[in-house]
Design a protein around this motif. Structure first.
Motif, mmCIF file in Angstrom:
data_model
loop_
_atom_site.group_PDB
_atom_site.id
_atom_site.type_symbol
_atom_site.label_atom_id
_atom_site.label_comp_id
_atom_site.label_asym_id
_atom_site.label_seq_id
_atom_site.Cartn_x
_atom_site.Cartn_y
_atom_site.Cartn_z
ATOM 1 N N LEU A 165 0.811 -1.205 0.000
ATOM 2 C CA LEU A 165 0.000 0.000 0.000
ATOM 3 C C LEU A 165 0.856 1.272 0.000
ATOM 4 C CD1 LEU A 165 -2.829 -0.931 2.545
ATOM 5 C CD2 LEU A 165 -3.022 -0.721 0.073
ATOM 6 N N GLY A 166 2.141 1.140 0.343
ATOM 7 C CA GLY A 166 3.013 2.304 0.422
ATOM 8 C C GLY A 166 3.000 3.154 -0.838
ATOM 9 N N PRO A 167 3.298 2.569 -2.013
ATOM 10 C CA PRO A 167 3.273 3.361 -3.247
ATOM 11 C C PRO A 167 1.900 3.976 -3.531
ATOM 12 C CG PRO A 167 4.423 1.282 -3.588
ATOM 13 C CD PRO A 167 3.788 1.201 -2.234
ATOM 14 N N LEU A 168 0.837 3.242 -3.213
ATOM 15 C CA LEU A 168 -0.511 3.778 -3.431
ATOM 16 C C LEU A 168 -0.765 4.999 -2.546
ATOM 17 C CD1 LEU A 168 -2.609 0.475 -3.648
ATOM 18 C CD2 LEU A 168 -1.837 1.930 -5.515
ATOM 19 N N ILE A 169 -0.271 4.950 -1.304
ATOM 20 C CA ILE A 169 -0.446 6.076 -0.392
ATOM 21 C C ILE A 169 0.337 7.288 -0.892
ATOM 22 C CG2 ILE A 169 0.045 6.912 1.948
ATOM 23 C CD1 ILE A 169 -0.562 4.077 2.924
ATOM 24 N N ILE A 170 1.535 7.066 -1.404
ATOM 25 C CA ILE A 170 2.340 8.169 -1.952
ATOM 26 C C ILE A 170 1.606 8.826 -3.117
ATOM 27 C CG2 ILE A 170 4.487 8.772 -3.123
ATOM 28 C CD1 ILE A 170 5.837 6.493 -1.574
ATOM 29 N N ILE A 171 1.059 8.002 -4.009
ATOM 30 C CA ILE A 171 0.317 8.535 -5.159
ATOM 31 C C ILE A 171 -0.908 9.310 -4.706
ATOM 32 C CG2 ILE A 171 -1.038 7.898 -7.193
ATOM 33 C CD1 ILE A 171 0.881 5.496 -7.519
#
Length: 214
Positions: A165-171
């Motif tokens: 989920l990390g990259p999704l949260i950054i986006i």
């Protein structure tokens, strides 16, 4: 010899009735948080990706994704909890009570629990009461010695999936605001360097820079 306050407190906390009261309080708070999100756009106790399912229903009228995913989580965790002795608050309450049950109610045009904050608290407490009774009942009637080793796989599934989920949260943070996005990126990099899950770093970084510059 009289029991000390700590001993009395420990005895109280280990009662089945106390567990039900704690579940009622947590469910009431989480359900009320969803009410806040529906009314004001903030307050839901859940992951960004899961709340997005509820938002899709609010905007488009189709709650099937939120209801199916979150309600399924709720059922799995409620069955799992009594067997392993650990109730996954994220899956059972935050996802199930906070997203799944509201999505089911809204899909049936039942809006009374979302008319005001008091109704939301009462509805959440009643849901918590039912869940608490079910969990205690399962625990009472499960035969002793039942093998439950396989549930450890289920308990680890949420944590394993959470790392993606990390990259999704950054986006998502970047789409919301450039400062929040920058904070999420910096927080992720720091947590990666510390060999921690970048999801936590992204959330903390976005909150810090978002609070400073917004």
């Amino acid at each position: 010899m009289k029991n000390t306050f700590t001993e009395k407190l420990n005895k109280f906390l280990l009662k089945d009735e106390t567990f039900i009261l704690l579940i009622m309080g947590a469910a009431a708070a989480i359900f009320a948080g969803t009410f806040m999100y529906i009314k004001f756009g903030t307050g839901a106790f859940n992951d960004v990706s899961i709340v997005a399912m509820l938002k899709e229903g609010i905007d488009g009228g189709s709650y099937s994704a939120a209801a199916g995913f979150a309600a399924g989580f709720l059922i799995a965790r409620i069955l799992e909890g009594p067997l392993v002795g650990i109730l996954d608050i994220g899956g059972s309450l935050m996802t199930g009570v906070g997203i799944g049950i509201p999505a089911l109610l809204l899909s049936m045009n039942i809006t009374l629990p979302f008319n005001n904050f008091l109704f939301a608290l009462i509805a959440g407490a009643l849901i918590g009461l039912v869940l608490g009774l079910i969990i205690i009942a399962i625990r009472k009637f499960v035969p002793k010695g039942v093998a439950v080793g396989g549930t450890s796989i289920m308990m680890g599934a949420g944590n394993s999936a959470g790392r993606y989920l990390g990259p999704l949260i950054i986006i998502a943070a970047t789409q919301y605001n450039v400062y929040a996005g920058l904070g999420a990126l910096i927080g992720s990099a720091i947590f990666y360097k510390l060999e921690k899950e970048i999801t936590g770093g992204a959330i903390i970084g976005a909150m810090i820079l978002g609070a400073i510059f917004l």
